[in-house]
Enzyme design. Structure first.
Site, PDB file in Angstrom:
ATOM      1  N   ASP A  92       6.008 -29.368   9.714  1.00 12.82           N
ATOM      2  CA  ASP A  92       5.171 -28.555  10.855  1.00 12.82           C
ATOM      3  C   ASP A  92       5.435 -27.563  11.680  1.00 12.82           C
ATOM      4  OD1 ASP A  92       3.089 -29.034  12.706  1.00 12.82           O
ATOM      5  OD2 ASP A  92       3.873 -30.619  13.854  1.00 12.82           O
ATOM      6  N   SER A 136      -8.518 -27.981  16.461  1.00  9.86           N
ATOM      7  CA  SER A 136      -7.355 -28.464  16.617  1.00  9.86           C
ATOM      8  C   SER A 136      -7.266 -30.131  16.300  1.00  9.86           C
ATOM      9  CB  SER A 136      -6.685 -28.041  18.192  1.00  9.86           C
ATOM     10  OG  SER A 136      -6.888 -27.042  18.613  1.00  9.86           O
ATOM     11  N   ARG A 157      -6.173 -23.647  26.257  1.00 14.74           N
ATOM     12  CA  ARG A 157      -5.731 -22.457  26.238  1.00 14.74           C
ATOM     13  C   ARG A 157      -6.515 -21.629  27.126  1.00 14.74           C
ATOM     14  NH1 ARG A 157      -1.649 -24.673  24.860  1.00 14.74           N
ATOM     15  NH2 ARG A 157      -1.372 -25.301  22.487  1.00 14.74           N
ATOM     16  N   ASP A 174       3.471 -24.826  10.991  1.00 18.10           N
ATOM     17  CA  ASP A 174       2.336 -23.899  11.195  1.00 18.10           C
ATOM     18  C   ASP A 174       2.594 -22.248  11.010  1.00 18.10           C
ATOM     19  OD1 ASP A 174       1.244 -26.019  12.417  1.00 18.10           O
ATOM     20  OD2 ASP A 174       1.654 -25.593  14.373  1.00 18.10           O
ATOM     21  N   GLU A 216      -4.144 -36.017  13.905  1.00 11.98           N
ATOM     22  CA  GLU A 216      -4.062 -37.293  14.062  1.00 11.98           C
ATOM     23  C   GLU A 216      -4.330 -38.001  12.829  1.00 11.98           C
ATOM     24  OE1 GLU A 216      -6.917 -40.440  16.232  1.00 11.98           O
ATOM     25  OE2 GLU A 216      -5.931 -39.103  17.748  1.00 11.98           O
ATOM     26  N   TRP A 218      -4.738 -23.550  16.327  1.00 13.82           N
ATOM     27  CA  TRP A 218      -3.996 -23.878  17.533  1.00 13.82           C
ATOM     28  C   TRP A 218      -4.123 -22.595  18.602  1.00 13.82           C
ATOM     29  CZ3 TRP A 218      -3.240 -28.707  18.581  1.00 13.82           C
ATOM     30  CH2 TRP A 218      -3.325 -29.679  17.606  1.00 13.82           C
TER      31      TRP A 218
END
Lengths: 512, 230
Positions: free
Chosen positions: A282, A169, A110, A284, A172, A221
């Site tokens: 998910d 971030s 970013r 967030d 996995e 994130w």
């Protein structure tokens, strides 16, 4: 750790990153500490935006641009995973690039942070690199987390009181995520705060046991925001782990999917607001927590607002964390209303099921990392949103627990994108503009020129009237806007930058 | 990673290691090896080997000096394979795949009734024609998402020109400024939106209407019925 001492600070003033609107420079990810992405520049305005034209373009020959460029003096700094560019802000001429191939997740980068002549850059293998802003020479490199667990750095760090604030971030493996502060000069750790309670914290009761809590996720994130007067740092945390399977982590799972207010000197969590208790989609809550001072129902307030990925628009008092508004801004059905604290109550019927559950709301979320904007002139909050349906599966092993980090899967059935202008006092949509079928990631910029810059997912770059969404300028950049627009003024000329896939375009008024 | 190595490694692991580290290597009285940084950084036993050979007596793990290099390498292969299974980056589905029997919870007869009645599916689809053998054509999860909302754009547009002439074709682009179609001739044509009238038809409207009203039971029933169309 290699550390070269350079007398840089004498020549490079610290940029002013205050709560006041972004003016001539754009020294940090959001332009200023507030996250409003509102600029006080007005050379480009409603009377002349129709004649906006290309000043220059920079071809990266690389991955999709998701970073917001910084502008420090006459230099722009922007990134893709593994690469930083320094480019002449007047001409688009490359000054230097820094390339460091790495293992790890290359999903997104970013941007960088700037301080005292230095550039701070996070990598796909979770290292923080400090570069000399003049020439891109590496000054030091520290490992923030272990790439073998899927950790990486996607966010642009934030500089607060001479410290580099960043977070991890990764999606996995079931791991704990954290925010930390490091010394600008040496990279040495000052504090580290996990998005999960430590044993003994009353919030630990929101997990069934220490084992589930210790690797319960909460990835970072998106860069947070900061109020220098209250001395509070605001940061959104990501989903709990495992991602879709709530079995094995009964409870609200603090401090995942939360807006966190932290003391920037110690890292202590001063207050938290949970946007998605016991998140199994998910969702967030990492979207930029935007700071602005305004009347709320007749009373002046220091506010913080977030258009959260779960489809709720939240407004809180940023001093105390008191919830003032929780209002869905798109059609969603995962919640049964809100609790006494203003947090949505998840409906178990919409949790992922072994044979699938239909959930109203785009499977990728009602919005994502694309930057929103708050315009103090219109007093409206703008967000690029998504509506649609997803189908959610739960997949458990023979022991009734998820075998992997996801614990299921989601199928996106249909998504349509729409730009929304929200009334922050009600959460109601004031106006909207259909953006196209599918998903995109266009960010938003508003300016004192009474303009809103964004893109749609049909391939148009746009300048709109922020009062009503009327199109005042549009062009096609050969793809869809993939980052957030930003603006700066240099030698009396205002520029607006837009990233489209691998090309950065600079727009300005005709020079005559 | 060689599957044979991992298989031999699994046998050896279950025999010697599982009693403390768990059959799935997620830990028991001993630590979770899935969550071990040392295991994740290991290459072909280079880090795991010394731990096995020397043990970690302070933590109660005995030494196994008789293990051969081959056995250590096999155990490492097994552990790396386990980590691969537990890691997952995408939300597209479980690493091990979906099991049809877990998805087939619906009632075939009820699904057939819904297909021919309330759902209105039979208006456009036929199990003898377009849906013949559909269950053999797609994986269960693919079939399910396809009947819920097909991943295709079938929209057509009728363009009325200033002359009042109309042209109909497959819609390829429509935004606030331009409309483009593939006309009946097979040629691409586009017009500025402010010069023509556009009427769009979407054959998937019925699928969208159903998304607004389906219950999960309806979906599971229809899916179970469609799965009989082999």
């Amino acid at each position: 750790m290699l550390y070269a001492s350079l007398a840089l600070s004498a020549q490079t003033p610290e940029p002013d990153i205050s709560l006041s609107p972004v003016a001539n420079s754009w020294p940090t990810y959001n332009g200023d500490y507030s996250g409003r992405r509102y600029s006080s520049l007005a050379q480009i305005n409603q009377s002349n935006v129709h004649s906006l034209q290309l000043a220059w373009a920079f071809q990266t020959h690389a991955a999709t641009l998701k970073s917001t460029p910084l502008q420090i003096g006459s230099i722009l700094y922007f990134t893709v995973p593994d690469i930083v560019w320094a480019v002449d802000a007047k001409t688009g001429q490359k000054i230097w690039d820094f390339r460091r191939p790495s293992e790890g997740d290359h999903l997104g980068q970013r941007g960088v942070a700037y301080y005292n002549g230095r550039i701070y850059f996070g990598t796909p293998d979770a290292h923080l690199i400090c570069l000399d802003a003049r020439n891109g020479n590496k000054l030091w490199d520290v490992e923030i987390a272990d790439v073998k667990f899927g950790y990486y750095l996607s966010i642009a760090p934030l500089i607060v009181k001479g410290r580099i604030i960043l977070g991890t971030s990764g999606d996995e493996a079931d791991v704990p995520h954290f925010i930390e502060a490091r010394d600008w000069e040496t990279g040495k750790l000052v504090w580290k705060t996990f998005a999960l309670p430590q044993p003994g914290d009353p919030a630990a009761k929101t997990w069934p046991n220490e084992k589930s809590m210790s690797r319960g996720g909460g990835a970072m994130w998106i860069t947070g925001t900061y109020d220098p007067d209250l001395n509070l740092l605001y940061w959104g945390s990501g989903n709990p782990h495992p991602v879709l399977a709530g079995v094995g982590r009964a409870g609200a799972n603090l401090y995942t999917s939360c807006i966190l207010a932290l003391n920037p000197d110690t890292g202590a969590i001063v207050w938290s607001f949970q946007a998605s208790p016991h998140d199994t989609h998910d969702w967030d809550a990492v979207e930029t927590p935007v700071l602005f001072d305004a009347d709320f129902h007749g009373k002046p307030r220091k506010l913080i607002a977030q258009a959260s990925r779960n489809g709720y628009f939240f407004v809180l008092d940023r001093k105390t964390g008191e919830n003032l508004l929780s209002q869905p801004y798109v059609k969603i059905n995962f919640s049964k209303g809100v609790d006494a604290k203003g947090s949505p109550i998840p409906d178990p019927a919409t949790e992922p099921q072994p044979d699938g559950a239909l959930v109203e709301g785009a499977a990728d979320g009602a919005t994502n990392w694309m930057s929103p904007s708050y315009d103090p002139q219109t007093k409206l909050f703008y967000v690029n949103a998504q509506e649609g349906y997803g189908y959610w599966y739960l997949a458990l092993g023979p022991n009734g627990l998820p075998e992997d980090h996801q614990g299921g899967g989601s199928q996106s059935l249909i998504s349509t994108s729409v730009l929304l202008a929200l009334d922050y006092q009600t959460g109601k949509v004031r106006w909207q503009r259909e953006s196209g079928i599918g998903l995109g990631t266009p960010g938003i910029l508003t300016t004192a020129g009474h303009l809103l810059f964004t893109g749609d997912i049909s391939g148009n770059l746009l300048a709109l009237d922020p009062e009503n969404g009327t199109v005042l300028w549009h062009t096609r950049g050969g793809g869809s806007l993939s980052n957030a627009p930003m603006t700066y003024q240099l030698n009396g000329r205002q520029y607006v930058l837009t990233g489209v896939d691998g090309v950065l375009y600079a727009w300005s008024l005709p020079s005559n | 990673m060689d599957k044979e190595d991992a298989k031999r490694g699994n046998d050896k692991y279950q025999q010697s290691c599982a009693i403390c580290h768990g059959t799935d290597a997620r830990g028991g009285s001993g630590s979770s090896l899935i969550d071990s940084s040392l295991v994740r950084h290991d290459v072909d036993g280079n880090l795991i080997g010394p731990v096995i050979m020397e043990g970690r007596t302070s933590k109660g793990m005995p030494a196994y000096p008789t293990f051969t290099q081959g056995q250590i390498s096999d155990i490492a292969a097994f552990l790396h394979a386990r980590i691969e299974v537990t890691n997952s980056v995408e939300s597209s589905g479980p690493v091990g795949g979906y099991q049809l029997k877990k998805l087939l919870t619906g009632n075939v007869e009820a699904g057939k009734r819904y297909f021919n009645g309330e759902g209105g599916c039979a208006r456009c689809h036929s199990p003898q024609k377009d849906l013949a053998g559909i269950a053999s054509k797609y994986s269960p999860v693919e079939l399910e998402s396809r009947f819920l909302y097909p991943p295709v754009d079938l929209r057509t547009a009728t363009i009325t020109l200033p002359s009042n002439k109309t042209i109909t074709g497959r819609l390829v682009h429509l935004d606030a400024f331009y409309v483009a179609i593939i006309a009946g001739t097979g040629w691409y044509r586009s017009w500025p939106l402010n010069t023509v009238k556009v009427e769009v038809k979407d054959p998937l409207d019925g699928h969208m209407e159903l998304l607004h009203k389906y219950t999960n039971k309806d979906i599971h029933d229809v899916f179970s019925y469609l799965e009989t169309l082999k």
